[in-house]
Design an enzyme around this catalytic site. Structure first.
Site, PDB file in Angstrom:
ATOM      1  N   GLU A 104      71.700  11.091  69.961  1.00 44.58           N
ATOM      2  CA  GLU A 104      70.726  11.254  68.890  1.00 44.58           C
ATOM      3  C   GLU A 104      69.908   9.979  68.760  1.00 44.58           C
ATOM      4  OE1 GLU A 104      74.314  10.429  65.782  1.00 44.58           O
ATOM      5  OE2 GLU A 104      73.874  12.377  66.600  1.00 44.58           O
ATOM      6  N   TYR A 116      65.088   7.803  77.452  1.00 44.00           N
ATOM      7  CA  TYR A 116      65.945   8.978  77.662  1.00 44.00           C
ATOM      8  C   TYR A 116      65.203  10.078  78.422  1.00 44.00           C
ATOM      9  CZ  TYR A 116      68.632   6.560  74.047  1.00 44.00           C
ATOM     10  OH  TYR A 116      69.314   5.622  73.324  1.00 44.00           O
TER      11      TYR A 116
HETATM   12  C1  COA Z   1      65.503   1.439  73.682  1.00 45.98           C
HETATM   13  C2  COA Z   1      65.905   0.176  74.435  1.00 45.98           C
HETATM   14  C3  COA Z   1      67.414   0.228  74.690  1.00 45.98           C
HETATM   15  C4  COA Z   1      65.171   0.141  75.783  1.00 45.98           C
HETATM   16  O1  COA Z   1      65.697  -0.916  76.573  1.00 45.98           O
HETATM   17  P1  COA Z   1      64.810  -1.675  77.678  1.00 45.98           P
HETATM   18  O2  COA Z   1      65.741  -2.477  78.515  1.00 45.98           O
HETATM   19  O3  COA Z   1      63.699  -2.388  77.035  1.00 45.98           O
HETATM   20  O4  COA Z   1      64.245  -0.437  78.516  1.00 45.98           O
HETATM   21  P2  COA Z   1      63.634  -0.468  80.011  1.00 45.98           P
HETATM   22  O5  COA Z   1      63.009  -1.782  80.297  1.00 45.98           O
HETATM   23  O6  COA Z   1      64.695  -0.005  80.953  1.00 45.98           O
HETATM   24  O7  COA Z   1      62.494   0.635  79.883  1.00 45.98           O
HETATM   25  C5  COA Z   1      62.541   1.886  80.568  1.00 45.98           C
HETATM   26  C6  COA Z   1      61.400   2.757  80.110  1.00 45.98           C
HETATM   27  O8  COA Z   1      61.560   3.098  78.725  1.00 45.98           O
HETATM   28  C7  COA Z   1      60.258   3.115  78.082  1.00 45.98           C
HETATM   29  N1  COA Z   1      60.153   2.016  77.105  1.00 45.98           N
HETATM   30  C8  COA Z   1      61.012   0.998  76.902  1.00 45.98           C
HETATM   31  N2  COA Z   1      60.574   0.219  75.897  1.00 45.98           N
HETATM   32  C9  COA Z   1      59.409   0.756  75.463  1.00 45.98           C
HETATM   33  C10 COA Z   1      58.501   0.439  74.426  1.00 45.98           C
HETATM   34  N3  COA Z   1      58.687  -0.652  73.637  1.00 45.98           N
HETATM   35  N4  COA Z   1      57.445   1.233  74.234  1.00 45.98           N
HETATM   36  C11 COA Z   1      57.252   2.310  75.007  1.00 45.98           C
HETATM   37  N5  COA Z   1      58.069   2.689  76.020  1.00 45.98           N
HETATM   38  C12 COA Z   1      59.145   1.926  76.226  1.00 45.98           C
HETATM   39  C13 COA Z   1      59.254   2.921  79.180  1.00 45.98           C
HETATM   40  O9  COA Z   1      58.949   4.192  79.716  1.00 45.98           O
HETATM   41  C14 COA Z   1      60.039   2.086  80.168  1.00 45.98           C
HETATM   42  O10 COA Z   1      59.534   2.131  81.474  1.00 45.98           O
HETATM   43  P3  COA Z   1      58.314   1.137  81.879  1.00 45.98           P
HETATM   44  O11 COA Z   1      58.668  -0.241  81.377  1.00 45.98           O
HETATM   45  O12 COA Z   1      58.270   1.246  83.359  1.00 45.98           O
HETATM   46  O13 COA Z   1      57.103   1.680  81.178  1.00 45.98           O
HETATM   47  C15 COA Z   1      65.530  -1.107  73.641  1.00 45.98           C
HETATM   48  O14 COA Z   1      64.180  -1.023  73.251  1.00 45.98           O
HETATM   49  C16 COA Z   1      66.383  -1.358  72.404  1.00 45.98           C
HETATM   50  O15 COA Z   1      67.457  -1.961  72.471  1.00 45.98           O
HETATM   51  N6  COA Z   1      65.899  -0.914  71.214  1.00 45.98           N
HETATM   52  C17 COA Z   1      66.613  -1.163  69.951  1.00 45.98           C
HETATM   53  C18 COA Z   1      67.895  -0.383  69.863  1.00 45.98           C
HETATM   54  C19 COA Z   1      67.635   1.101  69.970  1.00 45.98           C
HETATM   55  O16 COA Z   1      66.733   1.630  69.344  1.00 45.98           O
HETATM   56  N7  COA Z   1      68.477   1.781  70.765  1.00 45.98           N
HETATM   57  C20 COA Z   1      68.396   3.221  70.940  1.00 45.98           C
HETATM   58  C21 COA Z   1      69.157   3.919  69.885  1.00 45.98           C
HETATM   59  S1  COA Z   1      69.135   5.681  70.107  1.00 45.98           S
END
Ligand code: COA
Length: 144
Positions: A104, A116
């Protein structure tokens, strides 16, 4: 260089510190330690040297994998840490007998939703006002 490995009970404090930076209702170190000791749960942690840069977990509930606590250190985001963690988590989950994964996510959390969806998770439902601080709907995703 990122190294991904399974969480051990002694890693629980580090997981709780990252959690506190990433979520408004963070899990405690005790909760992570319990998960590390539970054979139906797998938590993966991404380390850059001594620094924890991300983690995520999955709980096997009779073949359904509930994914939780996907978090990447704010300073290390958008460097594919989340992607690497999810890749490994799905692989490890399958080796635990998980056939379908669910999670979720806050309706406004575009970063997580895009992550996701890039793994083929599909939106299957909504839970109204599921989250607090701030109050918000949860989107329910599945990868079957
Ligand atoms: C969600 C989260 C885990 C993503 O981690 P990350 O290591 O930055 O993700 P990645 O670098 O592997 O990104 C993979 C893809 O996700 C998407 N993405 C990641 N961050 C993004 C952003 N800020 N805005 C838009 N798309 C995003 C993009 O499609 C990205 O691919 P791209 O960089 O080639 O465009 C991170 O932002 C986070 O920790 N957020 C706070 C905690 C949270 O909300 N967790 C999820 C709870 S359900």
């Amino acid at each position: 260089m990122i190294e991904i490995r399974r969480m051990r009970p002694e890693d629980a404090e580090a997981a709780a510190r990252l959690e506190a930076v990433c979520f408004s209702h963070p899990w405690s170190a005790k909760a992570f330690a319990q998960c590390a000791a539970d054979e139906n749960v797998c938590y993966l942690m991404a380390w850059e040297g001594e620094k924890l840069v991300g983690n995520c977990g999955v709980r096997n509930i009779a073949g359904d994998g509930e994914i939780t606590n996907v978090a990447v250190d704010p300073a290390c985001r958008r460097q594919r840490v989340g992607t690497e963690l999810m890749n490994k988590l799905l692989e490890t989950g399958r080796s635990m007998g998980i056939e379908a994964f669910t999670l979720e996510v806050r309706a406004s959390n575009q970063a997580a939703i895009r992550l996701y969806e890039s793994f083929g998770f599909l939106l299957e439902g909504t839970r109204r006002n599921f989250y607090e601080d701030p109050r918000e709907d949860a989107l329910i995703y599945w990868k079957r």
